[in-house]
Design an enzyme around this catalytic site. Structure first.
Site, mmCIF file in Angstrom:
data_model
loop_
_atom_site.group_PDB
_atom_site.id
_atom_site.type_symbol
_atom_site.label_atom_id
_atom_site.label_comp_id
_atom_site.label_asym_id
_atom_site.label_seq_id
_atom_site.Cartn_x
_atom_site.Cartn_y
_atom_site.Cartn_z
ATOM 1 N N ASP A 21 0.829 -1.213 0.000
ATOM 2 C CA ASP A 21 0.000 0.000 0.000
ATOM 3 C C ASP A 21 0.863 1.263 0.000
ATOM 4 O O ASP A 21 1.990 1.254 0.495
ATOM 5 C CB ASP A 21 -0.908 -0.023 1.241
ATOM 6 C CG ASP A 21 -2.068 0.954 1.123
ATOM 7 O OD1 ASP A 21 -2.388 1.372 -0.013
ATOM 8 O OD2 ASP A 21 -2.648 1.298 2.162
ATOM 9 N N ASN A 23 1.223 3.493 -2.900
ATOM 10 C CA ASN A 23 1.714 3.957 -4.216
ATOM 11 C C ASN A 23 1.193 5.352 -4.547
ATOM 12 O O ASN A 23 1.932 6.208 -5.032
ATOM 13 C CB ASN A 23 1.252 3.017 -5.329
ATOM 14 C CG ASN A 23 1.896 1.659 -5.253
ATOM 15 O OD1 ASN A 23 2.851 1.470 -4.512
ATOM 16 N ND2 ASN A 23 1.381 0.708 -6.018
ATOM 17 N N HIS A 38 2.211 3.660 -8.976
ATOM 18 C CA HIS A 38 2.033 2.232 -9.272
ATOM 19 C C HIS A 38 3.201 1.724 -10.118
ATOM 20 O O HIS A 38 3.699 0.624 -9.909
ATOM 21 C CB HIS A 38 0.710 1.992 -10.005
ATOM 22 C CG HIS A 38 -0.506 2.369 -9.194
ATOM 23 N ND1 HIS A 38 -0.661 1.990 -7.885
ATOM 24 C CD2 HIS A 38 -1.614 3.102 -9.502
ATOM 25 C CE1 HIS A 38 -1.817 2.464 -7.426
ATOM 26 N NE2 HIS A 38 -2.406 3.143 -8.389
ATOM 27 N N SER A 66 -7.346 -5.494 -5.130
ATOM 28 C CA SER A 66 -8.392 -6.122 -4.318
ATOM 29 C C SER A 66 -9.739 -6.093 -5.034
ATOM 30 O O SER A 66 -9.942 -5.315 -5.973
ATOM 31 C CB SER A 66 -8.515 -5.403 -2.965
ATOM 32 O OG SER A 66 -9.202 -4.181 -3.120
ATOM 33 N N SER A 67 -10.654 -6.926 -4.535
ATOM 34 C CA SER A 67 -12.000 -6.940 -5.130
ATOM 35 C C SER A 67 -12.691 -5.594 -4.922
ATOM 36 O O SER A 67 -13.645 -5.278 -5.609
ATOM 37 C CB SER A 67 -12.828 -8.094 -4.547
ATOM 38 O OG SER A 67 -12.701 -8.159 -3.142
ATOM 39 N N ARG A 72 -12.313 2.336 -7.679
ATOM 40 C CA ARG A 72 -11.465 3.496 -7.994
ATOM 41 C C ARG A 72 -11.870 4.100 -9.337
ATOM 42 O O ARG A 72 -12.560 3.453 -10.129
ATOM 43 C CB ARG A 72 -10.006 3.060 -8.030
ATOM 44 C CG ARG A 72 -9.548 2.643 -6.649
ATOM 45 C CD ARG A 72 -8.061 2.488 -6.581
ATOM 46 N NE ARG A 72 -7.696 2.151 -5.217
ATOM 47 C CZ ARG A 72 -6.489 2.234 -4.717
ATOM 48 N NH1 ARG A 72 -5.488 2.620 -5.499
ATOM 49 N NH2 ARG A 72 -6.245 1.910 -3.462
ATOM 50 N N LEU A 132 10.839 -20.507 -5.247
ATOM 51 C CA LEU A 132 9.845 -19.683 -4.529
ATOM 52 C C LEU A 132 8.456 -19.823 -5.156
ATOM 53 O O LEU A 132 8.305 -19.776 -6.375
ATOM 54 C CB LEU A 132 10.289 -18.207 -4.592
ATOM 55 C CG LEU A 132 9.315 -17.180 -4.037
ATOM 56 C CD1 LEU A 132 9.291 -17.216 -2.510
ATOM 57 C CD2 LEU A 132 9.681 -15.765 -4.505
ATOM 58 N N ARG A 193 -4.855 -2.213 8.938
ATOM 59 C CA ARG A 193 -6.053 -3.013 8.627
ATOM 60 C C ARG A 193 -5.694 -4.055 7.582
ATOM 61 O O ARG A 193 -4.704 -3.937 6.880
ATOM 62 C CB ARG A 193 -7.211 -2.133 8.169
ATOM 63 C CG ARG A 193 -6.901 -1.243 6.975
ATOM 64 C CD ARG A 193 -8.153 -0.452 6.533
ATOM 65 N NE ARG A 193 -7.807 0.550 5.554
ATOM 66 C CZ ARG A 193 -7.744 1.867 5.783
ATOM 67 N NH1 ARG A 193 -8.025 2.349 6.980
ATOM 68 N NH2 ARG A 193 -7.419 2.695 4.814
ATOM 69 N N GLU A 206 1.813 -13.180 12.115
ATOM 70 C CA GLU A 206 2.358 -12.016 12.805
ATOM 71 C C GLU A 206 2.165 -10.828 11.868
ATOM 72 O O GLU A 206 2.411 -10.947 10.665
ATOM 73 C CB GLU A 206 3.859 -12.217 13.094
ATOM 74 C CG GLU A 206 4.163 -13.398 13.984
ATOM 75 C CD GLU A 206 3.536 -13.273 15.371
ATOM 76 O OE1 GLU A 206 3.403 -12.147 15.876
ATOM 77 O OE2 GLU A 206 3.173 -14.321 15.940
#
Ligand code: IPE
Ligand code: IPE
Ligand code: MG
Length: 250
Positions: A21, A23, A38, A66-67, A72, A132, A193, A206
């Site tokens: 978060d 950008n 972005h 995100s959904s 936006r 990875l 959040r 964590e």
């Protein structure tokens, strides 16, 4: 190059998830359009993937869209989608060369067919890679994930392929798009959040929040987050004494 001692290396988080978060604020602080933030954020993504691969982290899950982000302005949504499509095309050969296994998590039906095709291509190409595991969440919502898992199981029960009594946490876990719990959840940009990211999978993660904006997140910032993780005692409901006994092998 920063690194961890052998002792710490044994305790590194297996699964790191990141809410990337900040950008927009990064760009606005510089008098630039949000989309520039972005674009710049894409570089931080590459550094983070490289560092996780080098450290031997097993899984990295990145929240890219995100959904809720459809709300936006259309110009920003379009720019984000174009950026994702471009980055995926450009990075796929490099990710593949580095043995990275890519999966895109989310409700992909809502994405442009050309992006869906690129996603399939990347996933198929990298499917058997053993390095990875990189999960990129696009049009993902934790609530959506739980609902789609419910529907999958409900359908099996309806068709007589699954006994209702067999549904437990483990079975439900496997019906989610990602069945691996998150050890360390990082959020940049200062908000405390979860914004509908991996709700079920973060039940015992964590949580590390940094005020750094995502484009400024670098190798050192990732090490700071991992250091924080290493300093925590994960008790999973037990007492500190019990945890100490377990780690002493009693
Ligand atoms: C995160 O940065 C990227 C996405 C949500 C796609 P933001 O665009 O949310 O940046 P801020 O929070 O407005 O600074
Ligand atoms: C969360 O960031 C989503 C991603 C990083 C993709 P947002 O900027 O959308 O979160 P809110 O709206 O501040 O909760
Ligand atoms: Mg934001």
């Amino acid at each position: 190059m920063v690194s961890f001692s052998d002792k710490d290396a044994a305790y590194l988080p297996r699964h790191i998830a990141i809410i990337m978060d900040g950008n927009g604020r990064w760009a606005q602080k510089r008098g630039m359009l949000r989309v520039k933030g972005h674009q710049e954020g894409a570089n931080a993504v590459i550094t983070t993937i490289e560092t996780c691969a080098r450290l031997g982290i097993k899984t990295l899950s990145l929240f890219a869209f995100s959904s809720e982000n459809w709300k936006r302005p259309p110009s920003e949504v379009n720019a984000l989608m174009q950026l994702l499509a471009k980055a995926l095309k450009k990075q796929t050969p490099i990710l593949h060369q580095n043995g990275i296994k890519v999966r895109v998590l989310g409700d992909l039906k809502a994405l442009k067919p050309s992006l869906q095709e690129s996603i399939s291509y990347t996933q198929n190409l990298t499917e058997n890679n053993l390095g990875l595991k990189l999960n990129i969440a696009i049009n993902y919502g934790g609530k959506w994930d739980i609902v789609q898992a419910c529907k999958k199981l409900a359908l099996k029960v309806r068709d007589g392929d699954l006994d209702l009594e067999r549904i437990d946490e483990e079975l439900f876990n496997h019906a989610l798009v990602l069945d691996e719990g998150v050890d360390l959840l990082i959020r940049t940009g200062g908000e405390r959040r979860i914004s509908n990211f991996l709700l079920w999978q973060c039940a015992y993660s964590e949580f590390y929040v940094t005020d750094l904006l995502w484009p400024d997140f670098n190798e050192q910032a990732l090490f700071d987050a991992i250091d924080y993780y290493l300093s925590r005692e994960r008790r999973f409901g037990m007492t500190s004494e019990q945890i100490k006994e377990i780690s002493n092998g009693n």
